[in-house]
Design an enzyme around this catalytic site. Structure first.
Site, PDB file in Angstrom:
ATOM      1  N   GLU A   1       0.837  -1.191   0.000  1.00  0.00           N
ATOM      2  CA  GLU A   1       0.000   0.000   0.000  1.00  0.00           C
ATOM      3  C   GLU A   1       0.876   1.246   0.000  1.00  0.00           C
ATOM      4  O   GLU A   1       2.056   1.199   0.316  1.00  0.00           O
ATOM      5  CB  GLU A   1      -0.857   0.045   1.280  1.00  0.00           C
TER       6      GLU A   1
ATOM      7  N   LYS B   1      -2.411 -12.467  11.650  1.00  0.00           N
ATOM      8  CA  LYS B   1      -2.512 -13.848  11.168  1.00  0.00           C
ATOM      9  C   LYS B   1      -1.981 -14.830  12.211  1.00  0.00           C
ATOM     10  O   LYS B   1      -2.527 -15.917  12.394  1.00  0.00           O
ATOM     11  CB  LYS B   1      -1.755 -13.985   9.849  1.00  0.00           C
TER      12      LYS B   1
END
Lengths: 429, 429
Positions: free
Chosen positions: B191, B206
């Site tokens: 990004e 995660k």
């Protein structure tokens, strides 16, 4: 319904004791995950004394299969006896009696899997065999569940730990084939008669199982598999491979080509950067390419008491959950397509060839003509002179079909100044 | 029961269009595996025109969630909108209305997974999120099913593709951190604001999800994770790592230590022969060590339209099968243990340290004293002189606890002739 899930165990060898150990050691987790206790009730083994010594009074030891077959408490039979005719008989009887079956027997599943699965469906029973392929690698479940939404294009596996151990010793430590085999035998990785491993048969059986599940081509049999072993792989080839940027591995390949399938086992030149190239020693790995999922690889121990037993017990737990949910015999993978075997024209790969030729003018021209005739071009060539008036020529071709390969091999055979020593498939980078 | 399984799709971004594509392209296989057709009925997206252009008349496009919530035909809701508060609201409403949910939203699952799973159970609904961790790697299913019979000791993952791509460029092609980041941004891997990736937060989310499933420690939250990113990793450290036989990777580790759990994310020196060392570019891999199963690794694409969408559709198919079997909301993994977080005394690893010291007699003695005081010994030492009257000292320690590390770092800080530039964990070979 019984208050516990009772298991009958056929065969108390290495894997059998591993199964007993895991069920005992991980009882707490197993009970939580399943929702009920899983218990080995009866063990079938010729050596009843060994069985009693191992289990004490906690388990019935018997040498009569009927003690398991006729026990209504036992809902799951775990087959670990190996010998195919007996295993098939016991499993058939168990399924016909409505008992669910877990097997780790790749030979049995490769030979009779389709028939036994049919029998299981008929009797609304589960029949699972995750441990039959690459024990410590949960590859069957991955293929049937995680790839359920994808079309699988290719499955490539290092599925025989013995040969991978041998190839690693040859590559990393310069062992000869015979030295590597002797060490594998000494360490218990290879049998006294190593044929099944080194000639690729063991890997071929596993590839049959993988191909059926991956492509829904349930009619594939061992006869459809092109099989080569590692006996022809020499240190010389391994050194050449390294010089060209490859590792030689015994690879089972199951590939979809159009609507057809090609399954083969043999030594393959794997590019060093490919994930399979760094799978070493006795480890196994299965590399799966999906149309949407892209490339994946599943890596783990291929054999061994506890890894294989873990796969067996996970299957037992899966069945136990199905029993408690009331869905045994219902959750089959019904994906099936017509089994078409690829023709030699369809199977296309680059090839490595090592030849010995008479070292005289015009000899290379002869070779070039053979390849030009077959419309195959060279990717890489190495020529090294020998002492005896001969020369070694090493060729890596551009991709060609098996049909072209057959044409080239025939032409070489017809030329008395040209001797093809070995040829292996090359995996494109 | 409806004649088809109808899906409501929330969010038509990259993954959403991927899901639609896979359901259309693989319809034949999906129908065979599930036993019924799976159809997207309604799509929620702010941009109704884009939706209509993509689907034509085959799907209802809406910007009002109630059109999905109040449609009794729709049994499965697929959440792909990303923004956590909205996702949470929609999912809660869907579950409360008895609809099953598939999500690919790691932030949501890491933050609110436990609560939403409770809501799902209450309403006898399924809630699956395989795509939330390493999209193309079916790791959650492997952990819950294939490791069901085993006790997992350790989960180590390269679970952030962006940083792995950057580290690979730095290692293989000598890119600086800034150059690697710029390229990742140009290629769409990173990004504009790369914080979530390069500072380790994405990987940490995660790891929370993986740790809960692996250990049954459902109360672990992001606050329990020690997080470091890759901003401090320089080309200099990568070169030193290579010289010492390591690759530097951003690794998430979740480890069972006694009854406690340690979860951390940070750059780790991985021995070159370790399977994680050769996971390159934007690929992901999760390495799992089981008490019985030993070491396994699952490798694949971490992100991308089709890999992630494949995981989503496999979850949808799983739920569809459960619907047809009548067992939705019943097949939960109830494995749970008390969540205990490891103390700094319990977490033990070798450590890499790079220091700049004043180059004068006795300086190394000072350093040796600091380590002796903390009872930590050296495994490897490199000293290189600099031009400015300083020297670089590189140390790889023998295993030490976090508590010992804290003591050493404090002592170094108190010494004005000694400047610790970086320190990273080292994975034992």
């Amino acid at each position: 319904m019984a208050d516990k899930i009772y298991v009958g165990l056929l065969g108390l060898g290495t894997i059998g004791t591993g199964v007993a150990r895991i069920i005992a050691d991980h009882q707490n987790k197993i009970t939580q995950v399943v929702g009920q206790e899983v218990v080995i009730k009866t063990v079938l083994d010729r050596d009843i004394e060994k069985c009693q010594n191992f289990f004490g009074d906690t388990v019935n030891c018997t040498d009569n299969f009927d003690d398991i077959l006729n026990d209504a408490d036992i809902s799951v039979v775990v087959e670990l006896i190996g010998y195919v005719p007996a295993a098939k008989e016991y499993i058939s009887k168990a399924l016909s009696a409505g008992k669910h079956v877990v097997s780790a027997n790749k030979d049995l599943v490769a030979l009779h899997g389709k028939e036994l699965m049919g029998l299981a469906k008929e009797n609304k029973c589960d029949f699972l065999y995750e441990a039959a392929v690459a024990g410590g690698v949960p590859i069957l479940r991955a293929i049937t569940e995680s790839f359920a939404s994808d079309n699988i294009k290719k499955v490539m596996g290092i599925v025989n730990g013995t040969t991978n151990f041998m190839m690693t010793k040859m590559d990393k430590e310069g062992y000869s084939y015979d030295e590597a085999l002797a060490l594998a035998q000494k360490l218990g990785f290879a049998e006294k008669n190593p044929t099944s491993d080194v000639d690729g048969l063991d890997a071929a059986r596993k590839m049959v199982i993988l191909a059926r599940l991956a492509f829904g081509t349930n009619d594939i049999t061992l006869d459809d598999v092109t099989i080569a072993g590692i006996r022809d792989v020499s240190i010389e080839d391994i050194k050449l491979a390294n010089r060209l940027g490859y590792k030689i591995k015994l690879i089972g390949t199951a590939e979809k080509i159009g609507d057809s399938v090609n399954v083969e086992v043999g030594p393959v030149f794997v590019p060093e950067a490919h994930p399979l190239a760094s799978v070493n020693n006795e480890m196994n790995a299965v590399y799966v390419v999906g149309e949407a999922l892209g490339e994946t690889m599943f890596y783990g121990a291929g054999a061994g008491e506890l890894p294989t037993a873990t796969a067996v017990v996970s299957d037992v737990m899966n069945i136990a959950k199905n029993i408690l949910l009331g869905i045994t015999g219902k959750n089959f993978n019904d994906y099936e397509v017509e089994t078409l075997i690829a023709t030699p024209e369809q199977v296309i790969n680059p090839e490595f060839m090592r030849l010995e030729v008479t070292d005289r003018a015009g000899q290379f021209l002869e070779l070039a003509k053979i390849f030009a005739q077959a419309e195959v071009s060279f990717d890489k060539i190495i020529q090294d002179p020998l002492d005896n008036g001969k020369a070694i020529i090493v060729i890596v071709t551009h991709p060609m079909s098996k049909a072209q390969e057959i044409e080239i091999l025939q032409a070489m055979e017809d030329n008395e100044d040209m001797k093809l020593k070995v040829h292996f498939k090359v995996l494109e980078g």
